[in-house]
Design a protein around this motif. Structure first.
Motif, PDB file in Angstrom:
ATOM      1  N   MET A   1       0.839  -1.196   0.000  1.00 35.91           N
ATOM      2  CA  MET A   1       0.000   0.000   0.000  1.00 35.91           C
ATOM      3  C   MET A   1       0.877   1.249   0.000  1.00 35.91           C
ATOM      4  SD  MET A   1      -2.897   1.162   2.764  1.00 35.91           S
ATOM      5  CE  MET A   1      -3.861  -0.298   2.399  1.00 35.91           C
ATOM      6  N   THR A   2       0.454   2.280  -0.709  1.00 39.18           N
ATOM      7  CA  THR A   2       1.210   3.520  -0.784  1.00 39.18           C
ATOM      8  C   THR A   2       1.280   4.180   0.580  1.00 39.18           C
ATOM      9  OG1 THR A   2       0.431   3.818  -3.041  1.00 39.18           O
ATOM     10  CG2 THR A   2       1.395   5.728  -1.958  1.00 39.18           C
ATOM     11  N   THR A   3       2.449   4.675   0.946  1.00 36.56           N
ATOM     12  CA  THR A   3       2.630   5.314   2.242  1.00 36.56           C
ATOM     13  C   THR A   3       2.612   6.819   2.111  1.00 36.56           C
ATOM     14  OG1 THR A   3       5.015   5.173   1.956  1.00 36.56           O
ATOM     15  CG2 THR A   3       3.960   3.383   3.152  1.00 36.56           C
ATOM     16  N   SER A   4       2.575   7.487   3.242  1.00 31.50           N
ATOM     17  CA  SER A   4       2.511   8.941   3.254  1.00 31.50           C
ATOM     18  C   SER A   4       3.759   9.554   2.635  1.00 31.50           C
ATOM     19  CB  SER A   4       2.353   9.437   4.693  1.00 31.50           C
ATOM     20  OG  SER A   4       1.181   8.923   5.259  1.00 31.50           O
ATOM     21  N   VAL A   5       3.577  10.713   2.021  1.00 32.23           N
ATOM     22  CA  VAL A   5       4.674  11.429   1.392  1.00 32.23           C
ATOM     23  C   VAL A   5       5.328  12.337   2.415  1.00 32.23           C
ATOM     24  CG1 VAL A   5       5.268  13.072  -0.406  1.00 32.23           C
ATOM     25  CG2 VAL A   5       3.521  11.343  -0.846  1.00 32.23           C
ATOM     26  N   PRO A   6       6.674  12.287   2.579  1.00 31.34           N
ATOM     27  CA  PRO A   6       7.326  13.167   3.545  1.00 31.34           C
ATOM     28  C   PRO A   6       7.272  14.613   3.091  1.00 31.34           C
ATOM     29  CG  PRO A   6       8.959  11.997   2.233  1.00 31.34           C
ATOM     30  CD  PRO A   6       7.625  11.407   1.881  1.00 31.34           C
ATOM     31  N   GLY A   7       7.493  15.518   4.050  1.00 30.86           N
ATOM     32  CA  GLY A   7       7.485  16.933   3.737  1.00 30.86           C
ATOM     33  C   GLY A   7       6.401  17.657   4.514  1.00 30.86           C
ATOM     34  N   PRO A   8       6.294  18.993   4.327  1.00 29.13           N
ATOM     35  CA  PRO A   8       5.283  19.769   5.049  1.00 29.13           C
ATOM     36  C   PRO A   8       3.873  19.268   4.745  1.00 29.13           C
ATOM     37  CG  PRO A   8       6.880  21.194   3.926  1.00 29.13           C
ATOM     38  CD  PRO A   8       7.121  19.809   3.427  1.00 29.13           C
ATOM     39  N   ALA A   9       3.038  19.224   5.776  1.00 29.20           N
ATOM     40  CA  ALA A   9       1.669  18.751   5.601  1.00 29.20           C
ATOM     41  C   ALA A   9       0.860  19.772   4.804  1.00 29.20           C
ATOM     42  CB  ALA A   9       1.014  18.510   6.959  1.00 29.20           C
ATOM     43  N   PRO A  10       0.257  19.358   3.688  1.00 32.83           N
ATOM     44  CA  PRO A  10      -0.540  20.301   2.911  1.00 32.83           C
ATOM     45  C   PRO A  10      -1.948  20.442   3.499  1.00 32.83           C
ATOM     46  CG  PRO A  10      -0.614  18.160   1.871  1.00 32.83           C
ATOM     47  CD  PRO A  10       0.277  18.013   3.083  1.00 32.83           C
ATOM     48  N   PRO A 111      -4.736   0.389  -7.635  1.00 36.56           N
ATOM     49  CA  PRO A 111      -5.264  -0.968  -7.463  1.00 36.56           C
ATOM     50  C   PRO A 111      -5.461  -1.370  -6.008  1.00 36.56           C
ATOM     51  CG  PRO A 111      -2.976  -1.037  -8.184  1.00 36.56           C
ATOM     52  CD  PRO A 111      -3.413   0.388  -8.291  1.00 36.56           C
ATOM     53  N   ASP A 112      -4.607  -0.907  -5.114  1.00 35.58           N
ATOM     54  CA  ASP A 112      -4.771  -1.237  -3.693  1.00 35.58           C
ATOM     55  C   ASP A 112      -6.084  -0.679  -3.159  1.00 35.58           C
ATOM     56  OD1 ASP A 112      -2.378  -2.576  -3.620  1.00 35.58           O
ATOM     57  OD2 ASP A 112      -1.240  -0.868  -2.839  1.00 35.58           O
ATOM     58  N   TRP A 113      -6.379   0.561  -3.528  1.00 35.34           N
ATOM     59  CA  TRP A 113      -7.621   1.169  -3.061  1.00 35.34           C
ATOM     60  C   TRP A 113      -8.829   0.447  -3.658  1.00 35.34           C
ATOM     61  CZ3 TRP A 113      -9.457   3.653   0.744  1.00 35.34           C
ATOM     62  CH2 TRP A 113     -10.736   4.208   0.671  1.00 35.34           C
ATOM     63  N   ARG A 114      -8.754   0.116  -4.930  1.00 30.86           N
ATOM     64  CA  ARG A 114      -9.873  -0.571  -5.575  1.00 30.86           C
ATOM     65  C   ARG A 114     -10.150  -1.913  -4.897  1.00 30.86           C
ATOM     66  NH1 ARG A 114     -13.875  -1.868  -6.592  1.00 30.86           N
ATOM     67  NH2 ARG A 114     -14.936  -2.394  -8.538  1.00 30.86           N
ATOM     68  N   ALA A 115      -9.098  -2.624  -4.488  1.00 28.48           N
ATOM     69  CA  ALA A 115      -9.279  -3.907  -3.804  1.00 28.48           C
ATOM     70  C   ALA A 115      -9.934  -3.709  -2.441  1.00 28.48           C
ATOM     71  CB  ALA A 115      -7.925  -4.597  -3.651  1.00 28.48           C
ATOM     72  N   GLN A 116      -9.553  -2.665  -1.721  1.00 31.86           N
ATOM     73  CA  GLN A 116     -10.180  -2.377  -0.430  1.00 31.86           C
ATOM     74  C   GLN A 116     -11.672  -2.112  -0.595  1.00 31.86           C
ATOM     75  OE1 GLN A 116      -8.210   0.424   2.292  1.00 31.86           O
ATOM     76  NE2 GLN A 116      -6.419   0.331   0.953  1.00 31.86           N
ATOM     77  N   VAL A 117     -12.020  -1.336  -1.621  1.00 27.23           N
ATOM     78  CA  VAL A 117     -13.424  -1.023  -1.879  1.00 27.23           C
ATOM     79  C   VAL A 117     -14.208  -2.291  -2.195  1.00 27.23           C
ATOM     80  CG1 VAL A 117     -14.995   0.124  -3.502  1.00 27.23           C
ATOM     81  CG2 VAL A 117     -12.991   1.345  -2.627  1.00 27.23           C
ATOM     82  N   ALA A 118     -13.664  -3.136  -3.040  1.00 26.07           N
ATOM     83  CA  ALA A 118     -14.349  -4.371  -3.418  1.00 26.07           C
ATOM     84  C   ALA A 118     -14.615  -5.248  -2.202  1.00 26.07           C
ATOM     85  CB  ALA A 118     -13.522  -5.128  -4.450  1.00 26.07           C
ATOM     86  N   ASN A 119     -13.660  -5.323  -1.288  1.00 28.39           N
ATOM     87  CA  ASN A 119     -13.843  -6.134  -0.081  1.00 28.39           C
ATOM     88  C   ASN A 119     -14.952  -5.574   0.803  1.00 28.39           C
ATOM     89  OD1 ASN A 119     -11.814  -7.905  -0.820  1.00 28.39           O
ATOM     90  ND2 ASN A 119     -10.217  -6.798   0.300  1.00 28.39           N
ATOM     91  N   ARG A 120     -15.009  -4.253   0.953  1.00 29.33           N
ATOM     92  CA  ARG A 120     -16.057  -3.646   1.784  1.00 29.33           C
ATOM     93  C   ARG A 120     -17.441  -3.890   1.190  1.00 29.33           C
ATOM     94  NH1 ARG A 120     -12.676   0.886   2.082  1.00 29.33           N
ATOM     95  NH2 ARG A 120     -14.104   2.086   0.793  1.00 29.33           N
TER      96      ARG A 120
END
Length: 279
Positions: A1-10, A111-120
């Motif tokens: 799964m994609t992780t958070s991007v470092p740097g100042p919080a937008p 694709p990771d997000w799409r799989a999470q949605v399908a499971n829910r």
């Protein structure tokens, strides 16, 4: 799964598009004399015809907003319908389509997000096939124009609004609620959407990936209610499904403006709430 991007919080700005920031000819609702009507910029063409617009002032405000925040278009449109839109800004890194069913990263569904949605959806509500069959069986050909499936996630009907009985929509809503679905009437479209399929869930995922600690949101329909409730601050225009029902909530500002004037005011509100421009 994609992780958070470092740097100042937008600052994360998640906004519905249709009837919130962009407007079809039918939805413009200027409510002002022709001589005072704002100049419009076309942002969508379909079948060689101009379809959706923003005002020139809104285009300038949107440019400022996109430069200063993580701006995330958040729509019930399918990916194909979303890609028809040419907003007057660089292509946003993130966009949410199909009411949260697809999280686009640089224009491509994650694709990771799409799989999470399908499971829910598999675990928490009735199937699309069951709901679609009921919609088709219950609709009256006297007012039904089209029935469609969107992204294999939800269903909607296109209807002749003047002939549509109010009681039919209410009864459909009650039937759908018992099966874990939500019904929303927007213009000539009646949407049936699984309750687990939400814009807010996808926005929370974008906040996690970007590290955003402040989320701003706007929308006009019942399908935007969860998004507004999940944001730190939200705005809704003086038109649309939420306005028609008098819906409001803490941290949600109800704007008196309607039509494209509301779109401009929403963008101004986002910019003010996001803070001063960088030096």
């Amino acid at each position: 799964m994609t992780t958070s991007v470092p740097g100042p919080a937008p600052v994360l700005v998640a906004s519905d598009l249709d009837r919130t920031l962009i407007y079809s000819t039918a939805a413009l609702g200027l409510r002002m004399p022709d001589a005072q009507a704002p100049r419009l910029l076309c942002v969508e063409v379909y079948e060689s015809k101009p379809l959706s617009y923003v005002t020139e002032a809104a285009a300038e405000l949107m440019g400022r907003l996109a430069a200063e925040t993580c701006f995330v278009p958040t729509t019930t449109r399918t990916r194909e319908q979303y890609h028809r839109i040419r907003l007057p800004i660089p292509t946003p890194r993130y966009a949410i389509c199909a009411n949260g069913g697809h999280l686009l990263v640089d224009g491509v569904s994650d694709p990771d997000w799409r799989a999470q949605v399908a499971n829910r959806l598999a675990d928490e509500c009735a199937t699309l096939a069951e709901v679609r069959a009921h919609l088709v069986a219950a609709a009256d050909p006297a007012w039904l124009l089209k029935e469609r499936i969107a992204e294999d996630l939800f269903a909607y009907l296109v209807v002749e609004r003047a002939l549509l009985p109010d009681e039919w929509v209410k009864e459909l809503g009650e039937w759908a609620r018992e099966r874990g679905w939500t019904v929303s009437l927007q213009g000539r479209k009646i949407y049936a959407v699984p309750k687990p399929l939400t814009k807010s869930a996808a926005v929370r995922e974008v906040a996690r990936r970007t590290g955003a600690t402040l989320t701003l949101a706007a929308g006009d329909s019942l399908l935007d209610a969860d998004l507004l409730l999940a944001a730190d601050r939200g705005w809704r225009p003086g038109h649309g499904e939420l306005a028609d029902t008098g819906w409001t909530a803490p941290r949600v500002t109800v704007l008196p403006e309607a039509g494209v004037a509301a779109g401009e005011e929403i963008l101004r509100s986002f910019i003010r709430a996001a803070g001063p421009r960088p030096a």
